[in-house]
Design an enzyme around this catalytic site. Structure first.
Site, PDB file in Angstrom:
ATOM      1  N   SER A  29       6.227   4.396  -1.439  1.00 57.74           N
ATOM      2  CA  SER A  29       7.404   4.144  -2.284  1.00 57.74           C
ATOM      3  C   SER A  29       8.662   3.948  -1.433  1.00 57.74           C
ATOM      4  CB  SER A  29       7.628   5.324  -3.235  1.00 57.74           C
ATOM      5  OG  SER A  29       6.574   5.425  -4.153  1.00 57.74           O
ATOM      6  N   ARG A  33      11.056   0.378  -0.658  1.00 60.49           N
ATOM      7  CA  ARG A  33      12.495   0.418  -0.916  1.00 60.49           C
ATOM      8  C   ARG A  33      13.303   0.199   0.356  1.00 60.49           C
ATOM      9  NH1 ARG A  33       9.718   3.051  -4.691  1.00 60.49           N
ATOM     10  NH2 ARG A  33      10.605   3.511  -6.758  1.00 60.49           N
ATOM     11  N   SER A 174       8.590   5.662 -15.910  1.00 62.04           N
ATOM     12  CA  SER A 174       8.228   4.740 -14.826  1.00 62.04           C
ATOM     13  C   SER A 174       9.360   4.561 -13.836  1.00 62.04           C
ATOM     14  CB  SER A 174       7.852   3.368 -15.401  1.00 62.04           C
ATOM     15  OG  SER A 174       7.761   2.428 -14.344  1.00 62.04           O
ATOM     16  N   GLN A 176       9.146   2.584 -11.406  1.00 67.02           N
ATOM     17  CA  GLN A 176       9.219   1.146 -11.094  1.00 67.02           C
ATOM     18  C   GLN A 176      10.195   0.456 -12.037  1.00 67.02           C
ATOM     19  OE1 GLN A 176       5.164  -0.225 -11.259  1.00 67.02           O
ATOM     20  NE2 GLN A 176       4.576   0.897  -9.424  1.00 67.02           N
ATOM     21  N   ASP A 327       0.040   9.591  -9.447  1.00 71.77           N
ATOM     22  CA  ASP A 327      -0.961   8.901  -8.613  1.00 71.77           C
ATOM     23  C   ASP A 327      -2.058   9.841  -8.123  1.00 71.77           C
ATOM     24  OD1 ASP A 327       0.339   6.499  -8.882  1.00 71.77           O
ATOM     25  OD2 ASP A 327       1.567   6.784  -7.085  1.00 71.77           O
ATOM     26  N   ARG A 358      -7.413   4.243 -14.702  1.00 74.11           N
ATOM     27  CA  ARG A 358      -7.895   5.325 -13.824  1.00 74.11           C
ATOM     28  C   ARG A 358      -8.662   6.404 -14.577  1.00 74.11           C
ATOM     29  NH1 ARG A 358      -2.908   5.438  -9.390  1.00 74.11           N
ATOM     30  NH2 ARG A 358      -3.900   3.860  -8.072  1.00 74.11           N
ATOM     31  N   ARG A 403      -6.984   4.252  -4.854  1.00 71.33           N
ATOM     32  CA  ARG A 403      -7.086   5.703  -5.087  1.00 71.33           C
ATOM     33  C   ARG A 403      -8.415   6.081  -5.741  1.00 71.33           C
ATOM     34  NH1 ARG A 403      -2.212   6.804  -3.146  1.00 71.33           N
ATOM     35  NH2 ARG A 403      -0.444   5.636  -3.929  1.00 71.33           N
TER      36      ARG A 403
END
Ligand code: S3P
Length: 449
Positions: A29, A33, A174, A176, A327, A358, A403
């Site tokens: 992350s 950025r 979120s 994102q 995650d 997932r 993952r």
């Protein structure tokens, strides 16, 4: 460029004790950025410890396409020549974000308030994922989007010619989406306000402040209210990216379930908006210490030490904690299989729209390995069999999801029989050294036919 060419099947065999030091790569992350904010600043941003996984390399390539010079020194230091807020050039090619939802959503936000067009695509996994959650708020700034049905990639964004600032309440938890709105707000005049009801990772806010933007966060009855003043001149920075807690989760969880293990995982970013897994594991009875807590470049960092924990118990994970470990549910479900009793995970609908569904991917593979799993739209329960009692012996599909692949390989280290995955190549998106790092600790992962 997508990382997914030829599939790489792998099988993880029961391992002896895992021991040693696991130097996991830089945080994904923060790496995305650092590149994007570096490209939007005025001058040279220098980044050490950048994650050189395919997701982040795709973002570096995208920044080049928008006109920023991005170079890697031989010693692994990255240099980004920023073009300034509003300085993005129109790319002359399609932006391929590979497997990365974070990459594409943040970059869409960063370009949406400049008068340029850009077309985005990704791999089969990314092209199935929902983008309306980002294009809806970007439309409020004046940007337009045209993509495939259901708001899917490939998609073209026409940036706003005369952007206006926005006040937006994020409808799903979120980071994102929050970050896309904040990055778009950078090139809108006036104040852009983002409200989130549940706290999600706050790297964008911390880093924007570090780059010199005027940004405040207030806890209110409505939730967290983040206010950004648009059109700042961002000052370039020197950034040391801390190691990724989401990658640390794999050696940590493996050490907890493989008998006799004792593993040190140093220098891990332990921002509270990311550290939910470690709290959950401790509640389950994990022998997990957090040592040498310190601040590095505005992020809390610590060394983790995980030891084999024979008496793990299933727990109910508080839904309010979901965003801080979103995650990590796949690998948590593997640890849960080795615990006594049920581990109940609720309020996790977002898991269904990650690199794969997932819940479905883990439930299918765990069941095939002899573990009882129940699941519903936004919840799932793993019925633990207790240490030493997980059969394994199955071959799982990774569904282009790093993952999922790593979680099943961790399961194979402690199950009675080896666990295979059909394709481990997606691991390169976030943890390119997973295979040698786990082998160095004593894992027995083989490339299988
Ligand atoms: C990320 C946010 C999370 C997370 C992803 C990285 C980020 O996604 O799952 O791996 O860097 O902002 P959502 O924003 O969809 O929850």
């Amino acid at each position: 460029m997508s990382a997914h060419g030829t599939p790489i099947p792998m099988t993880s065999h029961p391992a002896g004790p895992l021991s040693g030091t696991a130097l996991v790569p830089g945080d994904k992350s923060i790496s995305h950025r650092a590149l994007i904010l570096g490209a939007l600043s005025v001058g040279e941003t220098v980044i050490t410890g950048l994650l050189e996984g395919q997701d982040v390399l795709d973002t570096a390539q995208a920044m080049r396409a928008f006109g920023s010079e991005v170079l890697r020194d031989v010693d692994g230091t990255w240099r980004v020549q920023g073009v300034g807020v509003g300085g993005f050039a129109e790319p002359d090619r399609v932006i391929d974000c590979g497997n990365s939802g974070t990459g594409v959503r943040l970059i869409m936000g960063a370009m949406a308030t400049s008068p340029i067009a850009a077309t985005f695509t990704g791999d089969a996994s990314l092209n199935r994922r929902p983008m309306a959650r980002v294009t809806d708020p970007l439309a409020l700034f004046g940007a337009r989007a045209a993509g495939r049905s259901g708001g899917r990639l490939p998609m073209t964004i026409l940036g706003a010619e005369h952007p206006v600032p926005v006040r937006y309440t994020v409808p799903v938890p979120s980071a994102q989406v929050k970050s896309a709105v904040l990055l778009a707000g950078l090139n809108a005049p006036g104040r852009t306000v983002v409200i989130e009801r549940e706290a999600t990772r706050d790297h964008t806010e911390r880093m924007l402040a570090g780059f010199g933007a005027e940004i405040t966060t207030e806890e209110t009855a409505e939730g967290r209210v983040i206010t950004l003043t648009g059109q700042p001149e961002l000052r370039p920075r020197t950034i040391a990216v801390p190691r990724d807690p989401s990658s640390a989760a794999f050696p940590v969880c493996a050490a907890l379930i493989v008998p006799g293990s004792d593993v040190l995982v140093p220098g891990i970013a332990l921002n509270p908006t990311r550290a939910g897994l470690f709290e959950t594991l401790r509640e389950m009875g994990a022998d997990l210490a957090c040592e040498n807590l310190r601040d590095e470049g505005g992020e809390p960092v610590a060394d983790l030490r995980a030891r084999f924990s024979p008496d793990l118990k299933g727990i109910e994970v508080p839904p309010a904690r979901a965003a801080s470990m979103i995650d990590e549910y796949p690998v948590l479900s593997v640890v849960a299989a080795f615990a006594e009793g049920a581990t109940i995970m609720r309020g996790v609908k977002e898991l269904r729209v990650k690199e794969s569904d997932r819940i479905a991917a883990m439930a299918t593979g765990l069941r095939a390995g002899g573990v009882r799993v129940e699941d519903g739209p936004d919840w799932w329960i793993v019925h633990g069999r207790g240490h030493g009692n997980v059969p394994g012996g199955q071959r799982c599909e990774s569904h282009l999801d790093h993952r999922i692949a790593m979680s099943f390989l961790v399961m194979g280290m402690a199950a009675q029989s080896p666990v295979g995955v059909d394709d481990a190549s997606p691991i390169a998106t976030s943890f390119p050294v997973f295979e040698p790092l786990m082998a160095g600790l004593g894992a027995d992962i083989r490339r299988s036919a």
